[in-house]
Design an enzyme around this catalytic site. Structure first.
Site, mmCIF file in Angstrom:
data_model
loop_
_atom_site.group_PDB
_atom_site.id
_atom_site.type_symbol
_atom_site.label_atom_id
_atom_site.label_comp_id
_atom_site.label_asym_id
_atom_site.label_seq_id
_atom_site.Cartn_x
_atom_site.Cartn_y
_atom_site.Cartn_z
ATOM 1 N N LYS B 45 0.847 -1.050 -0.214
ATOM 2 C CA LYS B 45 -0.092 0.058 0.046
ATOM 3 C C LYS B 45 0.977 1.206 0.023
ATOM 4 C CE LYS B 45 -4.302 1.556 2.449
ATOM 5 N NZ LYS B 45 -5.072 1.501 1.185
ATOM 6 N N ASN B 69 -14.036 5.116 -3.540
ATOM 7 C CA ASN B 69 -13.343 5.294 -2.333
ATOM 8 C C ASN B 69 -12.617 6.483 -2.076
ATOM 9 O OD1 ASN B 69 -9.931 5.015 -2.021
ATOM 10 N ND2 ASN B 69 -10.641 4.080 -3.985
ATOM 11 N N ILE B 71 -9.944 6.621 0.631
ATOM 12 C CA ILE B 71 -9.214 6.295 1.789
ATOM 13 C C ILE B 71 -8.210 7.262 2.280
ATOM 14 C CG2 ILE B 71 -7.763 4.225 2.792
ATOM 15 C CD1 ILE B 71 -10.486 3.037 1.826
ATOM 16 N N GLY B 72 -7.547 7.852 1.256
ATOM 17 C CA GLY B 72 -6.674 8.738 1.311
ATOM 18 C C GLY B 72 -5.391 8.321 1.793
ATOM 19 N N ASN B 127 2.990 6.776 -7.220
ATOM 20 C CA ASN B 127 1.794 6.922 -7.257
ATOM 21 C C ASN B 127 1.323 8.548 -7.404
ATOM 22 O OD1 ASN B 127 -0.894 7.422 -6.381
ATOM 23 N ND2 ASN B 127 -0.897 6.187 -4.543
ATOM 24 N N CYS B 130 -3.691 9.655 -7.049
ATOM 25 C CA CYS B 130 -4.474 9.465 -5.856
ATOM 26 C C CYS B 130 -5.284 10.895 -5.945
ATOM 27 C CB CYS B 130 -4.007 9.117 -4.754
ATOM 28 S SG CYS B 130 -5.312 8.665 -3.666
ATOM 29 N N LYS B 164 2.377 5.615 -12.359
ATOM 30 C CA LYS B 164 0.749 5.136 -12.221
ATOM 31 C C LYS B 164 0.150 6.419 -12.591
ATOM 32 C CE LYS B 164 -2.737 2.588 -9.466
ATOM 33 N NZ LYS B 164 -2.709 1.841 -8.266
ATOM 34 N N THR B 192 -7.910 5.411 -10.125
ATOM 35 C CA THR B 192 -9.467 5.543 -10.032
ATOM 36 C C THR B 192 -9.899 6.648 -10.811
ATOM 37 O OG1 THR B 192 -9.432 6.500 -7.959
ATOM 38 C CG2 THR B 192 -9.624 4.182 -8.001
ATOM 39 N N GLY B 243 -11.139 -2.745 -12.892
ATOM 40 C CA GLY B 243 -12.125 -3.618 -13.019
ATOM 41 C C GLY B 243 -12.028 -5.071 -13.498
#
Lengths: 268, 303
Positions: B45, B69, B71-72, B127, B130, B164, B192, B243
């Site tokens: 993660k 989500n 989540i953060g 990342n 996000c 990503k 996402t 998905g």
């Protein structure tokens, strides 16, 4: 969290709807029946396909190691639980468990249980184990009406006192379960209070009770869940006085009331 | 026996199936399902430099064929990760990708440097996307920011870098090309999609952070388009995600141009699904007479 979590199938042994919109389900699942401890839950999906997509969490009411079964009581509140109404004997469901932190603290002599409606499903397993350890149990069950008092007989058989409260007065006191609790505590000593259900209606009284310092209050907390196993960090509940979060699935579902903030975000 | 191995920047993966970052923690594997060692790679993660708690709840909300989500990125911080989590991930004896997120170019570089000093790390995933960190713009939603951060990390470390990317852009092929030109060795497509839901009983947004990221089968056609379009433009390998629930979904991604695939939220629904996907890919290749998964990458491109 258990050392191993079973993720697979279970067979429906029986299902009955009693009262309306409450499903009382027995599932055959050897590993979960064998490994479950009080305070734990399962993630259940009884339909195929991806809409709805997520499994739903349910407390383990009781297990039977001779018949390899576990019992769940499910209140029908949304799309997933509505689909569960279609379950019949011998259907197969997808299940993971046991999940959540097993309750290991039985270091007290007496407790009062306050449970409303389906909240009783969370407490029975724990109460029975406490009973076998010689703990004295007083139970207050509440619901909208007499028909919605859940697990009354099972709890009566292990409780020194069992009192009821209903919104319509069809059983016991007419009014809030916390009123009955307040009156009971005025006349009786106890070491702990364990509560489940009642949401924002019970919380103000219970919070005041905890902060009075006279006795610790424990809550069985629920939250929206995706994985139920601690992967996704979705089921967070804020730690009190800290900029950090517990996960209901990994650190709970049982919490001491003063450990958490706003545990009643969802109330059905 | 078809050959399931693939290469990402000279790192050989024994098969092309990975979990998506944040959806699969190997230390909490359901017993008897399948072993994380069976995966092509594992990934943590996303870790940040300093510890951070994540976003206020509610953090998840189910949507048609998917979920939102916010989540953060709850993160124990880099030090805790290196001391406590990395040793466990190394023990899994499969390829290890470490996902990092920095809030400044300096942080990103420092994270990358520290991670590249550790043993057993095969690739770094940046990342860059996000949407939950309350920034109006994520790294990969701004071409200039994207180029700056990847160039800086590229200068700082030798380990292969996976960028990503957020799909919340007008033209993902543009951001993909920017990432490639700035030095990324591979792309993870996609993170996402920004979405929102309203709780009609409370009459407020369902998520504590108002909006969140949509994942699950609902986004698959959108993510597949991103992979297909990007494959035409870039030369670096693509890890396709969005998905994926079964081997059929995975095959779509290979044919669209993915070299490897990642399964995200479906790990919550079926913790054993990645095992079935590896097997299903193998059987598809066998059925149709392909000797290697590499042989079907991008095969659907006709135009």
């Amino acid at each position: 969290m258990s050392e191993t979590i079973y993720a697979g199938d279970a067979r429906v042994v029986s299902v009955r709807e009693a009262p309306r919109d409450y499903l009382d389900i027995i599932l055959e699942c050897t590993q979960i029946a064998a490994d479950s401890e009080p305070g734990q839950f399962v993630m259940l999906k009884s339909w195929s396909g991806n809409d709805p997509i997520l499994p739903r969490p349910f407390d383990i009411v009781e297990t039977n190691k001779k018949t390899n079964t576990l019992r769940l009581i499910i209140k029908v509140v949304g799309r997933g639980t509505m689909l569960m109404k279609q379950l019949r004997q011998n259907d197969r469901v997808t299940i993971s468990g046991p999940l959540g932190k097993p309750i290991t603290d039985y270091n007290f002599n007496t407790m009062v249980i306050l449970a409303r409606g389906c909240g009783a499903a969370a407490v029975l397993f724990f109460a029975r184990k406490a009973f076998t350890k010689g703990i004295t149990i007083h139970t207050i069950l509440s619901a909208a009406t007499k028909q919605k008092l859940i697990l009354e007989n099972e709890l009566k058989s292990i409780s020194k006192t069992l009192l009821t409260a209903t919104d319509d007065g069809s059983s016991g006191y007419q009014g809030l379960g916390t009123d009955v609790l307040a009156e009971f505590l005025a006349k009786n000593n106890t070491d702990r209070v364990y509560s489940c259900g009642g949401g924002p209606f019970y919380y103000p009284y219970l919070e005041q009770l905890q902060s009075s310092g006279k006795l610790p209050v424990y809550l069985f907390v629920e939250n929206y869940m995706a994985c139920g196993t601690g992967h996704c960090h979705g089921c967070a509940v804020k730690k009190k006085h800290k900029e950090d979060y517990y996960l209901v699935c990994r650190d709970g579902p049982l919490f001491r009331l003063d450990e958490v903030e706003e545990p009643c975000l969802i109330y059905q | 026996m078809p050959d399931l191995s693939v290469e990402i920047a000279d790192v050989r993966l024994k098969n092309p199936v990975l979990p998506a970052s944040g959806t699969y923690e190997p230390k909490i594997v359901p017993g008897g399902v399948f072993s994380p060692r069976a995966l092509g790679a594992v990934i943590n993660k996303t870790v940040t430099l300093a510890p951070q708690p994540g976003n206020p709840p509610p953090r998840i909300w189910e949507t048609p064929c998917g979920m939102l989500n916010s989540i953060g990125i709850p993160s124990p911080g880099l030090e805790h990760f290196i001391t406590n989590d990395l040793p466990l991930l190394r023990k899994l004896n499969t390829r290890l990708i470490v996902s990092i997120a920095g809030f400044s170019v300096k942080e990103f570089s420092e994270l990358a440097e520290r991670i590249s000093e550790q043993d057993g790390v095969d690739l770094i995933e940046l990342n860059l996307s996000c949407p939950n960190l309350r920034k109006h713009t994520a790294w990969s939603q701004d071409i200039v920011l994207l180029k700056t951060v990847i160039s800086a990390v590229r200068k700082a470390v030798k380990l292969p870098l996976i960028a990503k990317l957020s799909p919340n852009v007008t033209d993902i092929t543009e951001t993909a090309l920017t990432a490639q030109d700035a030095g990324a060795d591979a792309l993870s497509l996609v993170n996402t999609f920004r979405g929102l839901a309203i709780d009609i009983r409370a009459r407020i947004p369902a998520l504590g952070s108002i909006s969140g990221g949509l994942s699950g089968p609902a986004i698959r056609p959108l993510a597949l388009y991103a992979v297909y379009a990007t494959f035409k433009k870039v030369g670096i390998p693509i890890i396709g995600m969005g998905g994926i629930t079964c081997w059929q979904d995975a095959i779509e991604y290979f044919l669209a141009g993915a070299t490897a695939i990642a399964v995200g939220m479906y790990n919550f629904v079926d913790p054993s699904c990645m095992g079935g996907i590896i097997q299903g890919i193998d059987e598809y290749l066998d059925t149709y007479g392909f000797s290697a998964v590499k042989d079907i990458i991008g095969l659907a491109h006709r135009d």
